[in-house]
Design a protein around this motif. Structure first.
Motif, mmCIF file in Angstrom:
data_model
loop_
_atom_site.group_PDB
_atom_site.id
_atom_site.type_symbol
_atom_site.label_atom_id
_atom_site.label_comp_id
_atom_site.label_asym_id
_atom_site.label_seq_id
_atom_site.Cartn_x
_atom_site.Cartn_y
_atom_site.Cartn_z
ATOM 1 N N GLY A 131 0.805 -1.208 0.000
ATOM 2 C CA GLY A 131 0.000 0.000 0.000
ATOM 3 C C GLY A 131 0.835 1.253 0.000
ATOM 4 N N PHE A 132 1.939 1.212 0.642
ATOM 5 C CA PHE A 132 2.730 2.431 0.783
ATOM 6 C C PHE A 132 4.094 2.348 0.148
ATOM 7 N N GLY A 133 4.316 1.374 -0.687
ATOM 8 C CA GLY A 133 5.619 1.372 -1.329
ATOM 9 C C GLY A 133 5.946 0.098 -2.060
ATOM 10 N N VAL A 134 7.077 0.164 -2.708
ATOM 11 C CA VAL A 134 7.589 -0.947 -3.492
ATOM 12 C C VAL A 134 8.829 -1.490 -2.777
ATOM 13 N N VAL A 135 8.984 -2.798 -2.822
ATOM 14 C CA VAL A 135 10.151 -3.413 -2.181
ATOM 15 C C VAL A 135 11.088 -3.962 -3.239
ATOM 16 N N TYR A 136 12.351 -3.556 -3.134
ATOM 17 C CA TYR A 136 13.367 -3.978 -4.090
ATOM 18 C C TYR A 136 14.361 -4.865 -3.387
ATOM 19 N N ARG A 137 14.942 -5.773 -4.191
ATOM 20 C CA ARG A 137 16.055 -6.544 -3.640
ATOM 21 C C ARG A 137 17.349 -5.876 -4.048
ATOM 22 N N GLY A 138 18.373 -6.120 -3.280
ATOM 23 C CA GLY A 138 19.685 -5.565 -3.619
ATOM 24 C C GLY A 138 20.765 -6.350 -2.911
ATOM 25 N N GLU A 139 21.949 -6.063 -3.294
ATOM 26 C CA GLU A 139 23.066 -6.765 -2.657
ATOM 27 C C GLU A 139 24.184 -5.769 -2.398
ATOM 28 N N LEU A 140 24.631 -5.750 -1.155
ATOM 29 C CA LEU A 140 25.721 -4.841 -0.793
ATOM 30 C C LEU A 140 27.051 -5.412 -1.286
ATOM 31 N N HIS A 141 28.062 -4.583 -1.253
ATOM 32 C CA HIS A 141 29.379 -4.992 -1.750
ATOM 33 C C HIS A 141 29.894 -6.207 -1.010
ATOM 34 N N ASP A 142 29.547 -6.309 0.236
ATOM 35 C CA ASP A 142 30.050 -7.442 1.010
ATOM 36 C C ASP A 142 29.176 -8.684 0.839
ATOM 37 N N GLY A 143 28.214 -8.609 -0.028
ATOM 38 C CA GLY A 143 27.395 -9.777 -0.314
ATOM 39 C C GLY A 143 26.118 -9.842 0.494
ATOM 40 N N THR A 144 25.941 -8.932 1.441
ATOM 41 C CA THR A 144 24.715 -8.940 2.230
ATOM 42 C C THR A 144 23.522 -8.659 1.321
ATOM 43 N N LYS A 145 22.537 -9.541 1.409
ATOM 44 C CA LYS A 145 21.322 -9.316 0.606
ATOM 45 C C LYS A 145 20.387 -8.417 1.399
ATOM 46 N N ILE A 146 19.862 -7.412 0.717
ATOM 47 C CA ILE A 146 18.972 -6.495 1.416
ATOM 48 C C ILE A 146 17.665 -6.338 0.655
ATOM 49 N N ALA A 147 16.671 -5.913 1.389
ATOM 50 C CA ALA A 147 15.392 -5.533 0.785
ATOM 51 C C ALA A 147 15.157 -4.070 1.121
ATOM 52 N N VAL A 148 14.872 -3.283 0.080
ATOM 53 C CA VAL A 148 14.675 -1.853 0.301
ATOM 54 C C VAL A 148 13.215 -1.515 0.071
ATOM 55 N N LYS A 149 12.593 -1.022 1.113
ATOM 56 C CA LYS A 149 11.207 -0.605 0.957
ATOM 57 C C LYS A 149 11.194 0.899 0.688
ATOM 58 N N ARG A 150 10.638 1.229 -0.478
ATOM 59 C CA ARG A 150 10.661 2.627 -0.894
ATOM 60 C C ARG A 150 9.250 3.177 -0.864
ATOM 61 N N MET A 151 9.004 4.096 0.025
ATOM 62 C CA MET A 151 7.683 4.719 0.109
ATOM 63 C C MET A 151 7.729 5.961 -0.754
ATOM 64 N N GLU A 152 6.970 5.871 -1.849
ATOM 65 C CA GLU A 152 7.174 6.873 -2.880
ATOM 66 C C GLU A 152 6.577 8.215 -2.493
ATOM 67 N N SER A 153 7.135 9.215 -3.095
ATOM 68 C CA SER A 153 6.769 10.575 -2.722
ATOM 69 C C SER A 153 5.302 10.871 -2.978
ATOM 70 N N THR A 154 4.705 10.216 -4.032
ATOM 71 C CA THR A 154 3.308 10.502 -4.333
ATOM 72 C C THR A 154 2.380 10.129 -3.190
ATOM 73 N N VAL A 155 2.758 9.093 -2.490
ATOM 74 C CA VAL A 155 1.877 8.682 -1.389
ATOM 75 C C VAL A 155 2.379 9.169 -0.043
ATOM 76 N N MET A 156 3.537 9.829 -0.057
ATOM 77 C CA MET A 156 4.039 10.351 1.219
ATOM 78 C C MET A 156 3.220 11.552 1.622
ATOM 79 N N GLY A 157 2.800 11.545 2.793
ATOM 80 C CA GLY A 157 2.050 12.651 3.367
ATOM 81 C C GLY A 157 2.079 12.375 4.830
ATOM 82 N N THR A 158 1.119 12.912 5.525
ATOM 83 C CA THR A 158 1.042 12.606 6.945
ATOM 84 C C THR A 158 0.923 11.106 7.148
ATOM 85 N N LYS A 159 0.115 10.505 6.249
ATOM 86 C CA LYS A 159 -0.131 9.090 6.387
ATOM 87 C C LYS A 159 1.160 8.295 6.193
ATOM 88 N N GLY A 160 1.882 8.674 5.126
ATOM 89 C CA GLY A 160 3.125 7.967 4.839
ATOM 90 C C GLY A 160 4.137 8.159 5.951
#
Ligand SMILES: *[C@@H]1O[C@H](CO)[C@@H](O)[C@H](O)[C@H]1NC(C)=O
Ligand SMILES: *[C@@H]1O[C@H](CO)[C@@H](O)[C@H](O)[C@H]1NC(C)=O
Ligand SMILES: *[C@@H]1O[C@H](CO)[C@@H](O)[C@H](O)[C@H]1NC(C)=O
Ligand SMILES: *[C@@H]1O[C@H](CO)[C@@H](O)[C@H](O)[C@H]1NC(C)=O
Ligand SMILES: *[C@@H]1O[C@H](CO)[C@@H](O)[C@H](O)[C@H]1NC(C)=O
Ligand SMILES: *[C@@H]1O[C@H](CO)[C@@H](O)[C@H](O)[C@H]1NC(C)=O
Ligand SMILES: *[C@@H]1O[C@H](CO)[C@@H](O)[C@H](O)[C@H]1NC(C)=O
Ligand SMILES: *[C@@H]1O[C@H](CO)[C@@H](O)[C@H](O)[C@H]1NC(C)=O
Length: 683
Positions: A586-615
Motif C-alpha cells: 500500500g505504501f511502497g515498493v520493495v526492491y532486492r539488492g546486494e551490498l558490496h560485502d554480499g549482504t542481501k537487502i530488501a529496500v522498501k521505498r515509500m514513494e513521494s506521491t503517497v508520502m504525506g502525513t499518512k506515509g
C-alpha cells in the motif's frame, strides 16, 4: 738592517714591558696598602720596591703578584678597584676580616684559583665580577651579611674547574642557576642561609657534589628532590628548613651518604625502605614534614634528630592498616599530594579522613577525589578497598588506563570523566554506573575488546542507570566512526549468533501455528534484557529528528541511527530497476539488492506521491513496531534513508521464508515477530 735592529733590541723591549707590569703591580699594591687598616706588618704605603716580601704577598720569579693572603687580620677598609689588574693572581685569601664596601671586578683573572672573601662586610659585587675566572677552583664569599641582595650569576659557568662554591649567608636571592653541568669536578656547594627559591636545577643530575648545603632559605626552595638519587657522590646533604615537596626518593645509590638533614620541609609519602639500610648513614633528621606510612626504624648507630612530627600511621615501624595502606598507595600514584597527607593522618581511614566515607563497619565505601587538580595514574590499589561502592576521580589530570582490578569491586559509581585517560575500558559489570565522558579523548580506542564505555556497550550494560542521558546521546553524534564500527561489529556478531540459534530452533519447531502463540511483545534493551523506558521513548524522537532533516541525501550513521545514502541504495538496486522488485504494498515498493560485502537487502521505498502525513506515520509506525515486537523469526532493519519526500527502509533480505529482523535504532535492539518477510515488507 731593520730586522737586525729589532732582534738586537727585542730583549730590551721585553724587559721594559715586564718591568712596567711589575711596576703596575707595585702601584696596585701601594693602592691596596693605603686602603687597609691597620697596615699589615711589613707593608708600606710609601714604597712598593719590595712588595714581594710584604707579609702574605707571593710573587713569581718575574716579580708579579700571585697571591695575597691576609686572613684573620681584623683588617678594615676596602679593596681598590685596581685589584683586578693583578692578572697573575692565583690566590686571594682575605677571609675573616672586616673589609667592607663594594668589591672590585675580578673579571678575567684567568689564573685565579682560590678566592676567599668570606666573613667580611662587603656590600656589593660589580656586574661581571665572575666572568672569565677560568681557573677558579674555590669561591668562598659567604658571611657577608650586608651584601645587597644578588643572584648567582650564570657567568660562573666560565669556572669549569670549580670544586667549592661557598656563599652561605650572603643575601643571595632567586633560583640556583642551571649551570652545574659546567662543573664536572664540583664537590662542595654551600648556599645555606640565603633567600634562594625555585627548585633544584636539573644540572645537579650526575654531579659529583659531596657536600650539598642548601638549608635555611628564607622563603624556601621548592619542588621535589628527585634529582638526588643521581648524585651518587653525596656525603652530606643539608636541605632542612625549605619548602621541598613530594616523597623522599630512593637514595640507595648514594652509598657514601653519611649526613642527611631533611627536617622542616613539606615532604610527603612513605620513607623508602632503602633509606634505613644506607650503609654509611650516621646522621639523619626527618621531623616536621608530612611523611606517611610506617615511621622508619633506623639502626641504633644512626643519630636521628627527632624534634617534630610527621604524618606517620604507626610509630614503631609496624605496617599500617590494610585500607590505610591502600589509600597510601593511591596517594603514591598521585605523587603524594600534600592534601592527601594533611587530611590522611593516623592509622584509621574512617576517623574522619577527608575525601573518604565509611560504612558503620569502618570500611571505606566512598572515595571522592574529584576536582582536586591531581595528576598521575589510577592506582590498582583501589581494589584493596574491598567495600568501595563509589569512586569519583572526575575533573583531575589523570593519565594511563583504568586498572582492570577495579572490576573486582562491587562498584555502584565510577566517575572518571574530565581526565586524560587512555587505553581500553575494563569490562565492568552492568550494575556499575560508569561515567567516562566528557574528557578522556583517548579512552576506549581499543574498541574491539568491548568494554564499558556507553558508546561501545551494545552487548554490555543495560540497566537504566547504565544508559546515557539525553545530553550524553547528543554528544555522541560527534564521536569517531570507530565507535560506530564497534556497534556494527557487535550487531553483526549478534545477528550471526541469533541466526544460528534460530536455525536450530526452526529445525525443532517448524510450524507457523506454534509461532503465533509466541507473539509476545517485548522491547529489548541493549543487553538483550527488558529495557527501561528511555530506550523506547527515545525512538520516535530520534526518528522524527531524522525525518525533519529530510533534505539531506547523505546521512550516514548520524545520531546513532543507521542512515544510508540514497546513492548507495540506487547502486545496489540497480537504480530501483523493475527486475529487482520483490513486492508492492500500500505504501511502497520493495526492491532486492546486494551490498558490496554480499549482504542481501530488501529496500522498501515509500514513494513521494503517497508520502504525506499518512506515509510519515507509517514510516514511523513501522520502525516503532519493529522496535516493539519480538519473535524468533527475525528480519534485520539495517537502516533507513530519507531522500527529499521519499522514505526508504533497508532490511536484511532472507529469501527462504522466515526472516531475521534486528532493528538497530539508536542504541537498542528489538526483535520482531513476523509470519514471513513478505507480510511485513508488503503490508
Ligand atoms: C675581560 O675580557 C673580555 C674579553 O677578553 C673583555 O671584553 C672585557 O672587557 C674584560 N673585562 C675586564 C673587566 O677587563
Ligand atoms: C658593616 O657595614 C655596615 C655598613 O654597610 C655597617 O653599618 C656595619 O657596622 C658594618 N659591620 C661591621 C661588623 O663592620
Ligand atoms: C626573598 O626573595 C624574594 C624574591 O625572590 C623577595 O620577595 C623577598 O622579599 C625576599 N625575602 C627577604 C627576607 O629578603
Ligand atoms: C646521568 O647518567 C646516567 C647514566 O650514566 C645517564 O643515563 C643520564 O642521561 C645522565 N643524566 C644527565 C642529566 O646527564
Ligand atoms: C648531625 O647533624 C646535626 C645537624 O645538622 C649536626 O649538628 C651534627 O654535628 C651532626 N652530627 C654528626 C655526627 O655529623
Ligand atoms: C592489596 O593488599 C595486599 C595485602 O595488603 C597486597 O599484597 C597487595 O599488593 C595489594 N594490592 C594492590 C593492588 O595494591
Ligand atoms: C595536566 O598534566 C600535563 C602533563 O603532566 C600538564 O602539562 C598540564 O598542565 C596539566 N593540566 C592541568 C590542568 O593541571
Ligand atoms: C593527554 O595525554 C596525552 C598523552 O597521553 C598528551 O599527549 C596530551 O598532551 C594530554 N593532554 C592534556 C590536556 O594534558
Amino acid at each position: 738592517m731593520v730586522h737586525r735592529l729589532l732582534f738586537h733590541f727585542l730583549p730590551f723591549f721585553l724587559l721594559i714591558l715586564l718591568s712596567t707590569a711589575a711596576a703596575d703591580d707595585g702601584a696596585v699594591m701601594l693602592k691596596l696598602a693605603s686602603s687597609l687598616a691597620p697596615l699589615p706588618s711589613g707593608w708600606s704605603t710609601k714604597s712598593s720596591s719590595d712588595f714581594c716580601s710584604w707579609k702574605g704577598v707571593g710573587c713569581d720569579s718575574s716579580g708579579r703578584v700571585t697571591s695575597i693572603s691576609l686572613p684573620n687580620e681584623d683588617l678594615t677598609g676596602n679593596l681598590p678597584s685596581e685589584l683586578g689588574l693583578l692578572n697573575e693572581l692565583q690566590e686571594i685569601s682575605l677571609q675573616n676580616n672586616k673589609l667592607s664596601g663594594d668589591l672590585p671586578s675580578l673579571a678575567n683573572l684567568s689564573r685565579l684559583q682560590s678566592l676567599y672573601l668570606d666573613s667580611n662586610n662587603f656590600t656589593s659585587f660589580p656586574s661581571g665580577f665572575f666572568k672569565g675566572l677560568t681557573s677558579l677552583q674555590t669561591l668562598s664569599i659567604g658571611g657577608n651579611i650586608n651584601l645587597s641582595p644578588w643572584e648567582l650569576p650564570t657567568d660562573l659557568a666560565d669556572s669549569s674547574a670549580l670544586k667549592t662554591l661557598d656563599a652561605r649567608q650572603s643575601n643571595i636571592f632567586g633560583s640556583i642557576p642551571d649551570i652545574f653541568a659546567s662543573f664536572p669536578g664540583i664537590q662542595s656547594l654551600r648556599l645555606s642561609y640565603n633567600n634562594l627559591t625555585g627548585s633544584l636545577p636539573w644540572s645537579f643530575a650526575n654531579s659529583s657534589i659531596q657536600n650539598l648545603w642548601l638549608n635555611n632559605q628564607q622563603m624556601g626552595l621548592t619542588g621535589t628532590i628527585d634529582v638526588l638519587p643521581s648524585m651518587t657522590q653525596l656525603y652530606q646533604v643539608w636541605l632542612q628548613k625549605n619548602q621541598f615537596t613530594g616523597p623522599i626518593p630512593d637514595l640507595s645509590k648514594c652509598t657514601s651518604l653519611f649526613d642527611l638533614q631533611l627536617r622542616d620541609n613539606q615532604f610527603t609519602g612513605e620513607v623508602p625502605a632503602s633509606l634505613v639500610t644506607l650503609p654509611n648513614l650516621v646522621n639523619i633528621s626527618l621531623s616536621n614534614n608530612k611523611l606517611q606510612g610506617p615511621s622508619p626504624v633506623f639502626k641504633s648507630s644512626v643519630k636521628v634528630t627527632n624534634d617534630g612530627k610527621n604524618n606517620y600511621c604507626t610509630v614503631s615501624g609496624k605496617a599500617c592498616d590494610v585500607e590505610v595502606t591502600a589509600l597510601l598507595e593511591i596517594a603514591a600514584t598521585l605523587g603524594y599530594p600534600s592534601k592527601l597527607s594533611d587530611d590522611w593522618t593516623g592509622n584509621d581511614a574512617c576517623s574522619g579522613w577527608n575525601f573518604v566515607s565509611c560504612d558503620p563497619n569502618k570500611k571505606v565505601t566512598t572515595v571522592n577525589l574529584g576536582k582536586q587538580g591531581f595528576s598521575g595514574i589510577i592506582s590498582p590499589a583501589f581494589a584493596n578497598l574491598t567495600n568501595l561502592k563509589n569512586l569519583y576521580l572526575n575533573n583531575n589530570n589523570l593519565t594511563g588506563s583504568i586498572p582492570d582490578s577495579l572490576t573486582t569491586l562491587a562498584l555502584q559509581t565510577l566517575d572518571v570523566s574530565n581526565n586524560n585517560l587512555s587505553g581500553k575500558v575494563p569490562a565492568f559489570s552492568s550494575s556499575v554506573k560508569l561515567i567516562t565522558k566528557p574528557g578522556n579523548l583517548l579512552l576506549g580506542t581499543d574498541i574491539s575488546t568491548g568494554g564499558g564505555t556507553p558508546e561501545s556497550s551494545a552487548t554490555n550494560g543495560g540497566s537504566p542507570s547504565a544508559s546515557t542521558s539525553p545530553s550524553g546521546a547528543g554528544k555522541r553524534s560527534g564521536i569517531a566512526g570507530g565507535i560506530i564500527a564497534g556497534i556494527i561489529i557487535a550487531v553483526v556478531i549478534f545477528i550471526a549468533v541469533l541466526s544460528f540459534v534460530l536455525y536450530k530452533h526452526n529445525k525443532r519447531r517448524p510450524s507457523y501455528g506454534d509461532m503465533e502463540k509466541d507473539d509476545s511483545v517485548q522491547v529489548l534493551g541493549k543487553n538483550g534484557g527488558p529495557s527501561g523506558t528511555n530506550g523506547y521513548n527515545g525512538l520516535p524522537t530520534e526518528l522524527h529528528s531524522q525525518s525533519s532533516g529530510g533534505d539531506s541525501d547523505r546521512k550516514m550513521f548520524e545520531g546513532g541511527n543507521v542512515a544510508v545514502s540514497i546513492e548507495v541504495l540506487r547502486q545496489v538496486t540497480n537504480n530501483f530497476s523493475e527486475e529487482n522488485i520483490i513486492g508492492r504494498g500500500g505504501f511502497g515498493v520493495v526492491y532486492r539488492g546486494e551490498l558490496h560485502d554480499g549482504t542481501k537487502i530488501a529496500v522498501k521505498r515509500m514513494e513521494s506521491t503517497v508520502m504525506g502525513t499518512k506515509g510519515m506515520n507509517e514510516f514511523q509506525a513501522e520502525i516503532a513496531v519493529l522496535s516493539k515486537v519480538r519473535h524468533r523469526h527475525l528480519v534485520a532493519l539495517l537502516g533507513y534513508c530519507v531522500n527529499g519526500n521519499e522514505r526508504l527502509l533497508v532490511y536484511e533480505y532472507m529469501p527462504r521464508g522466515t526472516l531475521g529482523i534486528i532493528c538497530l535504532i539508536g542504541k537498542f535492539i528489538a526483535t520482531v515477530h513476523l509470519r514471513g518477510s513478505k507480510e511485513l515488507l508488503l503490508h
